[in-house]
Design an enzyme around this catalytic site. Structure first.
Site, PDB file in Angstrom:
ATOM      1  N   CYS A  98       0.812  -1.234   0.000  1.00 42.72           N
ATOM      2  CA  CYS A  98       0.000   0.000   0.000  1.00 42.72           C
ATOM      3  C   CYS A  98       0.837   1.272   0.000  1.00 42.72           C
ATOM      4  O   CYS A  98       0.405   2.302  -0.499  1.00 42.72           O
ATOM      5  CB  CYS A  98      -0.937   0.005   1.193  1.00 42.72           C
ATOM      6  SG  CYS A  98      -2.041  -1.401   1.169  1.00 42.72           S
TER       7      CYS A  98
ATOM      8  N   HIS B 244      -3.792   7.061   1.129  1.00 41.60           N
ATOM      9  CA  HIS B 244      -4.022   5.738   0.536  1.00 41.60           C
ATOM     10  C   HIS B 244      -5.449   5.326   0.875  1.00 41.60           C
ATOM     11  O   HIS B 244      -5.890   5.466   2.015  1.00 41.60           O
ATOM     12  CB  HIS B 244      -3.011   4.744   1.104  1.00 41.60           C
ATOM     13  CG  HIS B 244      -3.415   3.323   0.903  1.00 41.60           C
ATOM     14  ND1 HIS B 244      -3.721   2.818  -0.336  1.00 41.60           N
ATOM     15  CD2 HIS B 244      -3.590   2.301   1.783  1.00 41.60           C
ATOM     16  CE1 HIS B 244      -4.061   1.544  -0.207  1.00 41.60           C
ATOM     17  NE2 HIS B 244      -3.999   1.203   1.060  1.00 41.60           N
TER      18      HIS B 244
ATOM     19  N   ASN C 214      -9.954  -0.565  -2.579  1.00 42.62           N
ATOM     20  CA  ASN C 214      -8.541  -0.351  -2.229  1.00 42.62           C
ATOM     21  C   ASN C 214      -7.690  -0.924  -3.362  1.00 42.62           C
ATOM     22  O   ASN C 214      -7.678  -2.133  -3.577  1.00 42.62           O
ATOM     23  CB  ASN C 214      -8.275  -1.066  -0.899  1.00 42.62           C
ATOM     24  CG  ASN C 214      -6.834  -0.962  -0.438  1.00 42.62           C
ATOM     25  OD1 ASN C 214      -5.944  -0.598  -1.200  1.00 42.62           O
ATOM     26  ND2 ASN C 214      -6.606  -1.309   0.815  1.00 42.62           N
TER      27      ASN C 214
HETATM   28  O1  UT7 Z   1      -4.627  -1.221   2.542  1.00 41.96           O
HETATM   29  C1  UT7 Z   1      -3.900  -2.105   3.319  1.00 41.96           C
HETATM   30  C2  UT7 Z   1      -4.189  -1.925   4.714  1.00 41.96           C
HETATM   31  N1  UT7 Z   1      -5.468  -2.510   5.054  1.00 41.96           N
HETATM   32  C3  UT7 Z   1      -6.262  -1.865   5.873  1.00 41.96           C
HETATM   33  O2  UT7 Z   1      -5.935  -0.756   6.283  1.00 41.96           O
HETATM   34  C4  UT7 Z   1      -7.516  -2.559   6.333  1.00 41.96           C
HETATM   35  C5  UT7 Z   1      -7.821  -2.174   7.737  1.00 41.96           C
HETATM   36  N2  UT7 Z   1      -8.983  -2.918   8.288  1.00 41.96           N
HETATM   37  C6  UT7 Z   1     -10.229  -2.685   7.876  1.00 41.96           C
HETATM   38  O3  UT7 Z   1     -10.462  -1.872   6.990  1.00 41.96           O
HETATM   39  C7  UT7 Z   1     -11.359  -3.415   8.586  1.00 41.96           C
HETATM   40  O4  UT7 Z   1     -10.816  -4.143   9.658  1.00 41.96           O
HETATM   41  C8  UT7 Z   1     -12.147  -4.386   7.670  1.00 41.96           C
HETATM   42  C9  UT7 Z   1     -12.982  -3.587   6.702  1.00 41.96           C
HETATM   43  C10 UT7 Z   1     -11.203  -5.328   6.940  1.00 41.96           C
HETATM   44  C11 UT7 Z   1     -13.107  -5.246   8.499  1.00 41.96           C
HETATM   45  O5  UT7 Z   1     -13.975  -4.417   9.247  1.00 41.96           O
HETATM   46  P1  UT7 Z   1     -14.158  -4.654  10.827  1.00 41.96           P
HETATM   47  O6  UT7 Z   1     -15.162  -3.676  11.253  1.00 41.96           O
HETATM   48  O7  UT7 Z   1     -12.809  -4.605  11.450  1.00 41.96           O
HETATM   49  O8  UT7 Z   1     -14.798  -6.090  10.871  1.00 41.96           O
HETATM   50  P2  UT7 Z   1     -14.226  -7.455  11.531  1.00 41.96           P
HETATM   51  O9  UT7 Z   1     -13.118  -8.019  10.711  1.00 41.96           O
HETATM   52  O10 UT7 Z   1     -13.983  -7.232  12.984  1.00 41.96           O
HETATM   53  O11 UT7 Z   1     -15.485  -8.400  11.359  1.00 41.96           O
HETATM   54  C12 UT7 Z   1     -16.738  -8.122  12.004  1.00 41.96           C
HETATM   55  C13 UT7 Z   1     -17.764  -9.134  11.557  1.00 41.96           C
HETATM   56  C14 UT7 Z   1     -17.306 -10.590  11.687  1.00 41.96           C
HETATM   57  O12 UT7 Z   1     -18.414 -11.369  12.074  1.00 41.96           O
HETATM   58  P3  UT7 Z   1     -18.628 -11.797  13.609  1.00 41.96           P
HETATM   59  O13 UT7 Z   1     -17.398 -12.592  13.960  1.00 41.96           O
HETATM   60  O14 UT7 Z   1     -18.725 -10.518  14.365  1.00 41.96           O
HETATM   61  O15 UT7 Z   1     -19.879 -12.589  13.558  1.00 41.96           O
HETATM   62  C15 UT7 Z   1     -16.912 -10.963  10.286  1.00 41.96           C
HETATM   63  O16 UT7 Z   1     -17.016 -12.346  10.026  1.00 41.96           O
HETATM   64  O17 UT7 Z   1     -18.070  -8.957  10.162  1.00 41.96           O
HETATM   65  C16 UT7 Z   1     -17.928 -10.198   9.470  1.00 41.96           C
HETATM   66  N3  UT7 Z   1     -17.480  -9.908   8.108  1.00 41.96           N
HETATM   67  C17 UT7 Z   1     -18.338  -9.691   7.099  1.00 41.96           C
HETATM   68  N4  UT7 Z   1     -19.680  -9.688   7.016  1.00 41.96           N
HETATM   69  C18 UT7 Z   1     -20.236  -9.426   5.825  1.00 41.96           C
HETATM   70  C19 UT7 Z   1     -16.216  -9.797   7.659  1.00 41.96           C
HETATM   71  N5  UT7 Z   1     -16.227  -9.496   6.356  1.00 41.96           N
HETATM   72  C20 UT7 Z   1     -17.533  -9.429   5.980  1.00 41.96           C
HETATM   73  C21 UT7 Z   1     -18.167  -9.159   4.766  1.00 41.96           C
HETATM   74  N6  UT7 Z   1     -19.522  -9.165   4.730  1.00 41.96           N
HETATM   75  N7  UT7 Z   1     -17.473  -8.876   3.639  1.00 41.96           N
END
Ligand code: UT7
Length: 348
Positions: A114, A275, A305
């Site tokens: 990134c 980014h 992204n």
């Molecule tokens: O560019 C490189 C650097 N990358 C980044 O900067 C990414 C940084 N991180 C993020 O942007 C966020 O952490 C994400 C967008 C990847 C994820 O969002 P989050 O709010 O941190 O969600 P999470 O990973 O904690 O997941 C929450 C819930 C989980 O379900 P449970 O365990 O609470 O039942 C996941 O399984 O959301 C679920 N989940 C989804 N649900 C529907 C994860 N992905 C999805 C999805 N659709 N695509």
């Protein structure tokens, strides 16, 4: 010492648009979750057969070169940033040199994910400042769609990323009120494995004791079994929340570092181009720095992204929309896998 300036800029995104609802045909996800957690509405995916990371980079480069008022034959160095190269080796820089029928100039690939474009810009800046090169082509391009898994097990990764390319031509300038003021590069490998694609690689499990690895052979071993492939061992891995927590600290830190190195403050920023990792990260950084909406450019809503391509695509769109004008102070900032993070301050 002379400065370098962006003399031409261009971007290219594939024409295939995939909305959040389109993705929900392949996996258990939905528009509401994706928009709420990331801000993304849609992304572009390259043509599977016709388009590659290099060909998209070429399209962006053609525009940047034309806008710089030069020809491809006048480019004297290529720097290509990507994490999704056409081949494991050689890099995309030489493929772009071939496709654009350039002279036998140097070509360097940068693998900083990134923050790859900001790192590439910094390297180019040093070469221009020393007088070694006069027309450096810097490209950031990604074809993420080729390596992503569109099954529910990978939904936290595959809904985020999109394909595209951005490019700039860097040239020297004697104008003291213009050009790249400074660049700032950082890394911390302590958490290298929490945003990574482990295979194919030469670690043979040295770093991944609890993950499926290569067959235990005395020599060789770059073979994966069908079980390993099916288990997802060769897919990108991301601990999203851990990356998020680090990103919201490092983005503001590296932006403030750039400002203070130039005796400037947040109030001097005319346009911040972060980014495009997550709209929530951009908004948090904006709030922390006290910047108004017109001083931060986001387009993750349309493209997702695009990793090394996200900063040049956003910079180019902001400029094309008239949001960056001559004399403006532009700040670029990026954070990602490695971790690596970086910033650049540019007087436009
Ligand atoms: O560019 C490189 C650097 N990358 C980044 O900067 C990414 C940084 N991180 C993020 O942007 C966020 O952490 C994400 C967008 C990847 C994820 O969002 P989050 O709010 O941190 O969600 P999470 O990973 O904690 O997941 C929450 C819930 C989980 O379900 P449970 O365990 O609470 O039942 C996941 O399984 O959301 C679920 N989940 C989804 N649900 C529907 C994860 N992905 C999805 C999805 N659709 N695509």
């Amino acid at each position: 010492m002379q400065r370098s300036r962006i003399a031409g800029i261009g971007y290219y995104v594939p024409k295939n648009v995939y909305s959040n609802n389109d993705l929900s045909r392949f996996m258990d996800t939905n528009d509401e979750w994706i928009q709420e957690r990331t801000g993304i509405k849609e992304r572009r995916f390259a043509d599977r057969l016709e388009e590659t990371t290099t060909t998209m980079g070429v399209e962006a480069a053609k525009i940047a070169i034309e806008r710089a008022g030069i020809t491809a034959q006048e480019v004297d160095f290529i720097i290509f940033a990507t994490l999704s190269p056409d081949y494991y080796f050689p890099g995309c820089g030489v493929l772009l040199q071939r496709e654009m029928k350039m002279k036998e100039i140097g070509a360097l690939d940068i693998r900083n994910q990134c923050s790859g474009f900001v790192y590439a810009l910094s390297v180019a800046d040093q070469f221009i400042k020393t007088g070694m090169y006069k027309n450096i082509l810097v490209v950031g391009s990604e074809k993420h769609s080729f390596a992503m898994d569109f099954e529910t097990r990978s939904r936290n990764v595959s809904v985020i990323f999109g394909d595209g390319a951005g490019a700039v031509v860097l040239q020297p300038t004697q104008n003291e009120n213009q050009g790249i003021l400074s660049t700032h590069l950082h890394s911390d490998g302590a958490d290298a494995e929490i945003l990574a694609m482990y295979y194919p690689g030469a670690s043979a499990n040295k770093w991944l004791k609890d993950k499926p690895g290569y067959p235990d052979k005395e020599l060789g071993g770059l073979f994966m079994t069908t079980e390993q492939l099916e288990s997802g061992a060769a897919l990108p891995y991301m601990d999203g929340p851990a990356v998020f927590k680090k990103a919201v600290v490092k983005f503001p830190e590296v932006i403030k570092e750039a400002l203070s190195a130039n005796n400037l403050t947040e109030k001097d920023i005319d346009m911040l181009v972060p980014h495009q990792a997550n709209l929530r990260i951009s908004q948090y950084v904006q709030q922390l720095l006290g910047l108004s909406d017109d001083k931060v450019f986001n387009n993750i809503q349309k493209y997702g992204n695009t990793t090394a391509a996200s900063v040049p695509i956003a910079l180019c769109e902001a400029w094309e929309e008239g949001k960056i004008k001559e004399g403006d102070l532009v700040c670029l900032a990026a954070f990602g896998s490695g971790f690596t993070w970086a910033s650049a301050l540019i007087r436009w």
